[in-house]
Design a protein around this motif. Structure first.
Motif, mmCIF file in Angstrom:
data_model
loop_
_atom_site.group_PDB
_atom_site.id
_atom_site.type_symbol
_atom_site.label_atom_id
_atom_site.label_comp_id
_atom_site.label_asym_id
_atom_site.label_seq_id
_atom_site.Cartn_x
_atom_site.Cartn_y
_atom_site.Cartn_z
ATOM 1 N N ALA A 42 44.528 52.436 55.888
ATOM 2 C CA ALA A 42 43.139 52.334 54.990
ATOM 3 C C ALA A 42 42.560 53.862 55.189
ATOM 4 C CB ALA A 42 42.450 51.271 55.426
ATOM 5 N N ASP A 43 43.164 54.777 54.758
ATOM 6 C CA ASP A 43 42.664 56.154 55.066
ATOM 7 C C ASP A 43 42.333 56.915 53.783
ATOM 8 O OD1 ASP A 43 45.315 56.702 53.963
ATOM 9 O OD2 ASP A 43 46.210 57.503 55.915
ATOM 10 N N GLY A 44 42.489 56.467 52.761
ATOM 11 C CA GLY A 44 42.152 56.760 51.472
ATOM 12 C C GLY A 44 43.191 57.734 50.733
ATOM 13 N N TYR A 45 44.425 57.682 51.699
ATOM 14 C CA TYR A 45 45.372 58.567 50.748
ATOM 15 C C TYR A 45 46.406 57.960 49.991
ATOM 16 C CZ TYR A 45 44.165 62.420 53.856
ATOM 17 O OH TYR A 45 43.593 63.732 54.406
ATOM 18 N N THR A 46 46.311 56.609 50.206
ATOM 19 C CA THR A 46 46.945 55.790 49.044
ATOM 20 C C THR A 46 45.923 55.008 48.305
ATOM 21 O OG1 THR A 46 48.929 55.579 50.511
ATOM 22 C CG2 THR A 46 48.891 53.973 48.893
ATOM 23 N N VAL A 47 45.813 54.962 46.976
ATOM 24 C CA VAL A 47 45.106 54.093 45.952
ATOM 25 C C VAL A 47 45.897 53.439 44.963
ATOM 26 C CG1 VAL A 47 43.170 55.246 46.625
ATOM 27 C CG2 VAL A 47 44.333 56.084 44.866
ATOM 28 N N LEU A 48 45.416 52.352 44.441
ATOM 29 C CA LEU A 48 45.882 51.794 43.418
ATOM 30 C C LEU A 48 45.303 51.674 42.049
ATOM 31 C CD1 LEU A 48 48.350 49.356 42.817
ATOM 32 C CD2 LEU A 48 46.224 47.816 43.331
ATOM 33 N N PHE A 49 45.815 51.783 40.982
ATOM 34 C CA PHE A 49 45.324 51.778 39.728
ATOM 35 C C PHE A 49 45.498 50.570 39.092
ATOM 36 C CE2 PHE A 49 45.091 53.593 35.155
ATOM 37 C CZ PHE A 49 43.828 53.256 34.862
ATOM 38 N N THR A 50 44.582 49.673 38.956
ATOM 39 C CA THR A 50 44.792 48.353 38.417
ATOM 40 C C THR A 50 43.476 47.760 37.884
ATOM 41 O OG1 THR A 50 45.868 46.071 39.054
ATOM 42 C CG2 THR A 50 43.938 46.853 40.512
ATOM 43 N N SER A 51 43.955 46.464 37.123
ATOM 44 C CA SER A 51 42.795 45.800 36.399
ATOM 45 C C SER A 51 42.852 44.289 36.517
ATOM 46 C CB SER A 51 42.928 46.249 34.841
ATOM 47 O OG SER A 51 44.164 45.726 34.469
ATOM 48 N N THR A 52 42.133 43.708 35.577
ATOM 49 C CA THR A 52 41.899 42.246 35.774
ATOM 50 C C THR A 52 43.140 41.339 36.053
ATOM 51 O OG1 THR A 52 39.742 42.564 34.547
ATOM 52 C CG2 THR A 52 40.615 40.181 34.585
ATOM 53 N N ALA A 53 43.940 41.623 34.880
ATOM 54 C CA ALA A 53 45.331 40.836 34.959
ATOM 55 C C ALA A 53 46.022 40.756 36.067
ATOM 56 C CB ALA A 53 45.988 41.330 33.649
ATOM 57 N N GLN A 54 46.360 41.896 36.577
ATOM 58 C CA GLN A 54 47.334 41.751 37.696
ATOM 59 C C GLN A 54 46.707 41.862 39.213
ATOM 60 O OE1 GLN A 54 49.301 45.479 37.035
ATOM 61 N NE2 GLN A 54 51.223 44.487 36.475
ATOM 62 N N LEU A 55 45.130 42.129 38.970
ATOM 63 C CA LEU A 55 44.392 42.012 40.127
ATOM 64 C C LEU A 55 43.887 40.499 40.619
ATOM 65 C CD1 LEU A 55 43.069 43.598 43.036
ATOM 66 C CD2 LEU A 55 41.352 43.671 41.285
ATOM 67 N N LEU A 56 43.373 39.821 39.331
ATOM 68 C CA LEU A 56 43.107 38.642 39.560
ATOM 69 C C LEU A 56 43.706 37.536 39.022
ATOM 70 C CD1 LEU A 56 39.184 39.633 38.419
ATOM 71 C CD2 LEU A 56 40.229 39.689 40.509
ATOM 72 N N VAL A 57 44.531 37.675 38.043
ATOM 73 C CA VAL A 57 45.276 36.475 37.224
ATOM 74 C C VAL A 57 46.511 36.304 38.067
ATOM 75 C CG1 VAL A 57 46.250 35.690 35.112
ATOM 76 C CG2 VAL A 57 43.840 36.996 35.142
ATOM 77 N N VAL A 58 47.397 37.455 38.067
ATOM 78 C CA VAL A 58 48.481 37.417 38.825
ATOM 79 C C VAL A 58 48.735 36.468 40.009
ATOM 80 C CG1 VAL A 58 50.230 38.456 39.955
ATOM 81 C CG2 VAL A 58 49.681 39.041 37.564
ATOM 82 N N PRO A 59 47.538 36.530 41.160
ATOM 83 C CA PRO A 59 47.787 35.919 42.307
ATOM 84 C C PRO A 59 47.335 34.222 42.133
ATOM 85 C CG PRO A 59 46.343 37.924 42.814
ATOM 86 C CD PRO A 59 46.654 37.845 41.180
#
Length: 324
Positions: free
Chosen positions: A87-104
């Motif tokens: 958690a140092d800011g050097y790795t970030v994720l580009f995602t949205s509703t479907a994969q972040l909220l629905v997939v789980p």
């Protein structure tokens, strides 16, 4: 020793001596490239937007932003890899509703939630459209579609079980108090082709997928599902205006870091994204793909995501959808 580095060492030493948590980053952060992880493959809509973001974020950060496509398992691989990254800011994720909220909610193997990430930059909003074939016999309004379904339940197409296009149509049916058979396809292209061909009565899909066919006259948009009319369809009402009020249906997305990212790094990333979104080329790309820029604060972004989580996950449970 460089003065900035010396200051960092002094701060770290004082922090250790006083027993303080080292949650801040050095004033010269970032000192190496930032990795932007995309769950979709090269050439996808998300990939194209991510690469443009990366290009225009880099000058603001003073470091390259490297896009990595980590595909597979409905986005689970990408989300889990970023969740477990430092958690140092050097790795970030580009995602949205479907994969972040629905997939789980769909996949027991996902094993991540919104609380495993910190939103660092809102990027996009993308509502859907309620669509029928543009033929003389097809419904011309939402009211006519509801009446047709009430008289004789038909079928609707989606891009697949558990997709936002599937869930969007189920929300419409629920609000209208009618039923229809679900015909899942492998992607929006096949679903909309059969809609145009008359094999199904209606579909709910993104403007990105549908607008080419709407402009060509092969599809008719009866309503848009956001909280306001869309600039590209000024004469098409929202679902609420058509008599079916409720929460907006669509996707919001942005950049996320592993939980606990330093506030300074998050602020730098947010500032870099905001500067990138001011670029005319990126704005034009958003407009060309019928994607809106989400101009809200991170606090508002998180609030919207928290509100959306029970909404979408509750619908998945209500429909008893599971994918193994």
């Amino acid at each position: 020793m460089h003065s900035a580095s010396r200051r960092g060492v002094i701060a770290a030493t004082l922090g250790l001596a006083l027993g303080l948590p080292l949650t801040a980053v050095a004033a010269d952060w970032p000192t190496k490239p930032v990795v932007l992880v995309v769950p979709q493959g090269t050439g996808s809509g998300s990939d194209v937007v991510a690469r443009l973001l990366a290009r225009y974020m880099a000058p603001a950060l003073g470091q390259p932003v490297v896009v990595e496509n980590r595909t597979g398992a409905g986005g689970i691989i990408a989300h889990q890899s970023v969740m477990r990254a430092p958690a140092d800011g050097y790795t970030v994720l580009f995602t949205s509703t479907a994969q972040l909220l629905v997939v789980p909610a769909l996949y027991a193997s996902a094993k991540y939630t919104l609380d495993d990430f910190d939103p660092v930059a809102p990027v996009l909003r993308a509502p859907f459209a309620l669509l029928v074939a543009n033929t003389p016999g097809a419904p011309k309004t939402v009211k006519e579609l509801v009446e047709a379904l009430r008289a004789k339940p038909g079928a609707y197409a989606s891009a697949g079980i558990g997709t936002m296009t599937h869930l969007g149509s189920e929300i419409f049916l629920k609000r209208a108090g009618v039923t229809a058979s679900h015909v899942p396809y492998k992607g929006s292209g096949a679903a909309l082709t059969d809609l145009m061909g008359g094999q199904v009565l209606f579909a709910t899909d993104s403007l990105t997928a549908a607008m080419t066919h709407v402009r060509s006259g092969k599809l008719r948009a009866l309503a848009v599902t956001g909280d306001k009319r869309e600039a590209s369809l000024p004469d098409v009402p929202t679902l609420a205006e058509a008599g079916l009020p409720g929460e907006p249906i669509g996707v919001i997305g942005g950049l996320f870091a592993p939980k606990g990212v330093p506030k300074d790094a998050a602020a730098r990333l947010d500032k870099a994204v905001k500067e990138a979104l001011q670029n005319p080329e990126l704005a034009a790309r958003f407009a060309a793909t019928e994607t809106g820029i989400l101009r809200i604060s991170n606090a508002e972004f998180l609030e919207q995501l928290r509100k959306a989580t029970p909404f979408w996950q509750g619908l998945v449970r209500e429909l008893d959808l599971k994918v193994e």
